[in-house]
Scaffold this motif. Sequence first.
Motif, short mmCIF file in Angstrom:
data_model
loop_
_atom_site.label_atom_id
_atom_site.label_comp_id
_atom_site.label_asym_id
_atom_site.label_seq_id
_atom_site.Cartn_x
_atom_site.Cartn_y
_atom_site.Cartn_z
N TYR A 37 25.42 -60.88 -36.91
CA TYR A 37 24.13 -61.56 -36.80
C TYR A 37 23.32 -61.08 -35.60
N TYR A 38 23.98 -60.37 -34.69
CA TYR A 38 23.31 -59.96 -33.46
C TYR A 38 23.14 -58.44 -33.34
N ASP A 39 24.16 -57.72 -33.79
CA ASP A 39 24.10 -56.26 -33.68
C ASP A 39 23.01 -55.71 -34.59
N ASP A 40 22.20 -54.85 -34.08
CA ASP A 40 21.12 -54.24 -34.86
C ASP A 40 21.09 -52.72 -34.68
N ASP A 41 22.27 -52.14 -34.48
CA ASP A 41 22.33 -50.70 -34.27
C ASP A 41 21.85 -49.93 -35.50
N LEU A 42 22.18 -50.44 -36.71
CA LEU A 42 21.77 -49.73 -37.91
C LEU A 42 20.26 -49.73 -38.07
N GLN A 43 19.60 -50.80 -37.60
CA GLN A 43 18.14 -50.84 -37.68
C GLN A 43 17.51 -49.96 -36.60
N ASN A 44 18.10 -49.95 -35.43
CA ASN A 44 17.53 -49.16 -34.33
C ASN A 44 17.85 -47.67 -34.45
N PHE A 45 18.98 -47.37 -35.09
CA PHE A 45 19.40 -45.96 -35.23
C PHE A 45 19.68 -45.68 -36.71
N PRO A 46 18.66 -45.34 -37.50
CA PRO A 46 18.84 -45.16 -38.96
C PRO A 46 19.89 -44.12 -39.33
N HIS A 47 20.10 -43.12 -38.48
CA HIS A 47 21.07 -42.08 -38.84
C HIS A 47 22.49 -42.63 -38.89
N LEU A 48 22.73 -43.78 -38.25
CA LEU A 48 24.07 -44.36 -38.31
C LEU A 48 24.40 -44.88 -39.70
N GLN A 49 23.38 -45.30 -40.46
CA GLN A 49 23.62 -45.82 -41.80
C GLN A 49 24.27 -44.76 -42.68
N GLN A 50 23.78 -43.53 -42.60
CA GLN A 50 24.37 -42.45 -43.39
C GLN A 50 25.80 -42.17 -42.97
N LYS A 51 26.08 -42.21 -41.68
CA LYS A 51 27.45 -41.99 -41.21
C LYS A 51 28.38 -43.09 -41.69
N VAL A 52 27.90 -44.32 -41.66
CA VAL A 52 28.72 -45.44 -42.13
C VAL A 52 29.03 -45.29 -43.62
N GLU A 53 28.03 -44.94 -44.41
CA GLU A 53 28.24 -44.77 -45.85
C GLU A 53 29.21 -43.61 -46.12
N GLN A 54 29.12 -42.56 -45.35
CA GLN A 54 30.06 -41.44 -45.52
C GLN A 54 31.49 -41.86 -45.20
N GLU A 55 31.66 -42.63 -44.15
CA GLU A 55 33.00 -43.11 -43.79
C GLU A 55 33.55 -44.04 -44.87
N LEU A 56 32.69 -44.92 -45.39
CA LEU A 56 33.14 -45.83 -46.45
C LEU A 56 33.54 -45.05 -47.70
N ALA A 57 32.73 -44.06 -48.06
CA ALA A 57 33.06 -43.25 -49.24
C ALA A 57 34.37 -42.50 -49.03
N ARG A 58 34.60 -42.00 -47.82
CA ARG A 58 35.85 -41.28 -47.53
C ARG A 58 37.05 -42.21 -47.64
N GLU A 59 36.90 -43.44 -47.15
CA GLU A 59 38.01 -44.39 -47.23
C GLU A 59 38.27 -44.83 -48.66
N LEU A 60 37.20 -44.98 -49.44
CA LEU A 60 37.38 -45.41 -50.83
C LEU A 60 38.14 -44.37 -51.64
N LYS A 61 37.97 -43.09 -51.30
CA LYS A 61 38.70 -42.05 -52.02
C LYS A 61 40.20 -42.14 -51.77
N LYS A 62 40.59 -42.72 -50.65
CA LYS A 62 42.00 -42.84 -50.32
C LYS A 62 42.65 -44.05 -51.01
N VAL A 63 41.84 -44.96 -51.53
CA VAL A 63 42.35 -46.20 -52.10
C VAL A 63 42.41 -46.08 -53.61
N ASP A 64 43.49 -46.57 -54.19
CA ASP A 64 43.65 -46.61 -55.64
C ASP A 64 42.80 -47.76 -56.18
N GLN A 65 41.71 -47.41 -56.87
CA GLN A 65 40.79 -48.43 -57.35
C GLN A 65 41.40 -49.28 -58.46
#
Length: 219
Positions: A18-46
């Motif tokens: 509710y307080y952290d706003d890094d993704l709003q202040n630094f838009p390039h972090l959103q892409q990095k977060v999505e890349q990390e999530l996609a990488r982790e999802l590939k390791k998990v058996d869906q």
Amino acid sequence: MAAVDDGSSNDIFDSLPYYDDDLQNFPHLQQKVEQELARELKKVDQTALHPKVPPPVELFTDNPLLKGELDRARASQPLPPLDTLRYQLPGPTSNPGSDEEWKVALDNARAQLKHQQIRQTNLALLQTYGANAWKINNYLLESTTKQVEQASEKLKQLTIDVNRERKNDQDRLGKQLTSLETRWTELISNILQIEMANIALDVEIDRLNKREAELAEQL
């Protein structure tokens, strides 16, 4: 942003959504977060279920007729055609009919007559008690619906209260973190200034020592 405990509670908050706003202040972090999530999802058996998810329940294991009907509905297969032979009264096929054929035809007629009698009895019972039974069932359903709606409203209000409390706590902790970070920055700046002053003093001391040595040589 990592939160620290202020001493008033033993709870440790590792994130303040509710307080952290890094993704709003630094838009390039959103892409990095999505890349990390996609990488982790590939390791998990869906297809694997969570260990706490109970195994699927097999319905109608003791009733092959109902199980077959359930399988038919799952496969979206049409209903089998209605068997109308049981409602007919065929006579003997031979002329004249044998005693066995007439016995079969008579048993069929008696069975259908009994079936019609049972249907008439059921219709009479339905006309006598069906309306009241339907009203009672509707009353029970309405009562259950009201109870479920009340429970749902309580849960919604509880959720709102919990989220409001979390937001207030995170705002309080976030302000404390900001104050601590500002203080930390000021202290680091003071330390750097002191280190630079020390270096300047060391240089000045070295210069004075050299000057003193030069004057001692001249004497």
